[in-house]
Each structure stands twice: as C-alpha cells, then as structure tokens.
Design an enzyme around this catalytic site. Structure first.
Site, PDB file in Angstrom:
ATOM      1  CG  ASP A   6       6.422  -6.920   4.256  1.00  9.01           C
ATOM      2  OD1 ASP A   6       5.724  -5.883   4.260  1.00  9.01           O
ATOM      3  OD2 ASP A   6       6.203  -7.871   3.490  1.00  9.01           O
ATOM      4  CB  SER A   7       2.411  -7.686   6.390  1.00 12.45           C
ATOM      5  OG  SER A   7       2.542  -7.538   4.991  1.00 12.45           O
ATOM      6  CE1 TYR A  38       0.533  -8.081   9.663  1.00 12.39           C
ATOM      7  CE2 TYR A  38       1.532  -5.939   9.948  1.00 12.39           C
ATOM      8  CZ  TYR A  38       1.444  -7.265  10.297  1.00 12.39           C
ATOM      9  OH  TYR A  38       2.268  -7.753  11.281  1.00 12.39           O
ATOM     10  N   GLY A  39      -3.167  -5.509   4.711  1.00 14.45           N
ATOM     11  CA  GLY A  39      -3.755  -4.457   3.882  1.00 14.45           C
ATOM     12  C   GLY A  39      -5.242  -4.203   4.011  1.00 14.45           C
ATOM     13  CB  CYS A  69       4.821  -3.473   5.871  1.00 11.80           C
ATOM     14  SG  CYS A  69       3.070  -3.707   5.619  1.00 11.80           S
ATOM     15  CG  ASN A  70       4.352   0.387   0.686  1.00 12.08           C
ATOM     16  OD1 ASN A  70       4.608   1.453   0.163  1.00 12.08           O
ATOM     17  ND2 ASN A  70       5.070  -0.703   0.443  1.00 12.08           N
ATOM     18  CB  THR A  71      -0.297  -1.846   5.081  1.00 10.68           C
ATOM     19  OG1 THR A  71      -0.496  -2.270   3.731  1.00 10.68           O
ATOM     20  CG2 THR A  71      -1.635  -1.681   5.759  1.00 10.68           C
ATOM     21  CB  THR A 180       6.325  -5.149   0.236  1.00  8.53           C
ATOM     22  OG1 THR A 180       5.110  -5.783   0.636  1.00  8.53           O
ATOM     23  CG2 THR A 180       6.819  -4.220   1.310  1.00  8.53           C
ATOM     24  CG  HIS A 181       3.232  -8.578  -2.226  1.00 11.58           C
ATOM     25  ND1 HIS A 181       3.378  -8.122  -0.945  1.00 11.58           N
ATOM     26  CD2 HIS A 181       2.935  -9.895  -2.129  1.00 11.58           C
ATOM     27  CE1 HIS A 181       3.185  -9.121  -0.102  1.00 11.58           C
ATOM     28  NE2 HIS A 181       2.906 -10.212  -0.795  1.00 11.58           N
TER      29      HIS A 181
HETATM   30  N1  DGL Z   1       3.334  -5.676   2.845  1.00  9.92           N
HETATM   31  C1  DGL Z   1       2.067  -5.073   2.506  1.00  9.92           C
HETATM   32  C2  DGL Z   1       2.300  -3.641   2.015  1.00  9.92           C
HETATM   33  O1  DGL Z   1       3.371  -3.284   1.576  1.00  9.92           O
HETATM   34  C3  DGL Z   1       1.329  -5.857   1.451  1.00  9.92           C
HETATM   35  C4  DGL Z   1       0.736  -7.161   1.930  1.00  9.92           C
HETATM   36  C5  DGL Z   1      -0.294  -6.991   3.013  1.00  9.92           C
HETATM   37  O2  DGL Z   1      -1.449  -6.614   2.737  1.00  9.92           O
HETATM   38  O3  DGL Z   1       0.072  -7.252   4.154  1.00  9.92           O
HETATM   39  O4  DGL Z   1       1.400  -2.850   2.078  1.00  9.92           O
END
Ligand code: DGL
Length: 263
Positions: A6-7, A38-39, A69-71, A180-181
């Site tokens: 994850d980020s 990362y978003g 990480c979704n991004t 993820t948050h």
């Molecule tokens: N982990 C990132 C996501 O799930 C959220 C935090 C970020 O912007 O890196 O998209």
C-alpha cells in the site's frame, strides 16, 4: 509468503482481513510511508513507485502480490502484470463484484482518491460485469488526512462526509469504499446513512486470493505456522502504534517491530 503493498498504513485494513481469512499464510507488508499519499500524484509517478514497491516484495520472496492500494490498483495494474510473472491481485475487481452482489436498485456509488476516481477503474469494472448498473463517483481526498489523524468518529469527519456524500448517496443503495483508509470510517458512514450497504473490497480480495492460491497450487498447508513482517519506507515514531491499532487487539501479538526499508 504473500506480499501486500500500500502507499502507506491504510492497506493494513486489507492485510488484517487477509490475515484473518488465511491464517496459515505468511505475510510481508510494505507501506510506502515516505511517499504517501499517492492519490493526487501523476500516473507516471504512481506507476514508478508501485513498480519499486512490488519489486521489493518479489525480491524478498513473495509468491503472490496483493496491491491493497486502490490508487495503485487503478493506475498501475496492467504495468505490474506485464512486469512480473507471479499472481498479482488488485482491489478494484473485488470491490466491483461485491457491489454488484449487494445492489438491488442497480445504483452504486464509489468514493476514492482523485486518481482512482479519474481513472474510472471501478466504473469500468462494474460496467464490464453489468452494463445496466448506474455508477456515481466522487473523489473524496479530505478523508485520508482525517483518518490519519484518527478522527474516525470526530464531528469534523461527519461534516466532511455529509458534504461529500449527501448528494452522492441520495439515490443509491450501495457505496464502495474505494480507498484503503475508508473502512476505518465505515461505522461513521453507516450511522449517517443507515440505508447504505457499505462495500469494503478487502473481504472479496481475501476470498479471491484464497481461490488464486488454490488454483496456482501455492496455498499453505493447514499445519504451516505463519510468520509476519511489516515494513515501511519511513518508520516515523507513530507507525508501529497505528499499525497495531489498525490490526486490532486480536492481532496485536503478530507484530512486535516495524522495519524501515530502502527501495
Ligand atoms: N492507499 C491509497 C488508496 O487506497 C490512499 C492513500 C493515498 O492517497 O496514497 O487509494
């Protein structure tokens, strides 16, 4: 061992679900805390950072990767699949599948970071399965810093949620938490919008991972004693306690230290 990336620490919400669903599997978690978030970053940067992180997990011996990480899942998945030969699983298809299983009205909403929403990854994944579903999307960037402040139940978070979601969820019955948050805000969201089915893709990710490990013949035997390693790229003073708190009391014994790694 399964590599989870994850980020930052948000992906621990996914790691927790995987640890609980697959207790025989060893886990190596990497949070790129030095470069989170990362978003809001460019696609090229997200792809470069993601490749570096997955490269680390593979070089440490991961047999399979979960991009929590979704991004990164939205932006870098096809590059990753070209670059590595081991199974790589993202969170988007899992979230899309769960939403479709749960929505009766066929009106689904998705929230996520700017890049995730801009990429239309969730919308495309849902439409690929059922083109008749209406997908409403919104980028909700203020939620990540609120979660990082542990403001899960804070009135500021409730205000921000109402501002983002009042219009978005008016006509939908299902909301995908495309970051993820956000699972850490699930209770607060449910208390404001009790009509919603809230989809945390992590549950389906763990189920899909189970099937992939089986299919590939790389699932650990029941007798295996799993080991756990947690790494970040910036081991700030709070990272260990935040990690313990996200993993929850039941998993607190699996982590005693946090390792800082250079990519
Ligand atoms: N982990 C990132 C996501 O799930 C959220 C935090 C970020 O912007 O890196 O998209």
């Amino acid at each position: 061992m399964i590599g989870i990336f994850d980020s930052g620490v948000g992906g621990l919400t996914v790691a927790k679900t995987i640890i609980e669903h697959l207790p025989n599997e060893s886990i190596l978690y990497l949070g790129d805390t030095a470069r989170v978030p990362y978003g809001n970053r460019s696609k090229d940067i997200i792809i470069r950072y993601t490749l570096e992180c997955v490269d680390f997990l593979v070089s440490e011996g991961a047999k399979c990767i979960v991009v929590a990480c979704n991004t990164a899942s939205a932006i870098a998945m096809s590059t990753l699949k070209d670059a590595f030969s081991i199974p790589i699983l993202g969170v988007i298809e899992a979230g899309a599948k769960m939403a479709l299983l749960n929505s009766k009205s066929k009106n689904v909403a998705v929230i996520g970071t700017r890049r995730t929403i801009e990429s239309n990854a969730y919308k495309n994944a849902i439409k690929l399965i059922d083109d008749s579903i209406n997908v409403f999307q919104k980028e909700t960037p203020l939620l990540v810093p609120l979660v990082e402040e542990n403001f899960y139940y804070h009135k500021a978070t409730e205000m921000v949620l109402r501002e983002y979601l009042d219009d978005l969820v008016f006509n939908v019955d299902t909301l995908i938490l495309g970051c993820t948050h956000y699972p850490l805000l699930a209770e607060t969201i449910a208390s404001i919008y009790p009509h919603l089915c809230i989809v945390d893709p992590a549950i389906e990710v763990a189920i899909d991972l189970d099937s992939i490990l089986d299919y590939e013949g790389i699932k650990c035997e029941k007798a295996n004693k799993a080991s756990y390693r947690f790494c970040v790229t910036d081991n700030d003073k709070d990272v260990l306690s935040v990690t313990k708190s996200i993993l929850g009391d039941a998993n607190n014994n699996i982590i005693t230290s946090m390792e800082e790694v250079r990519l």
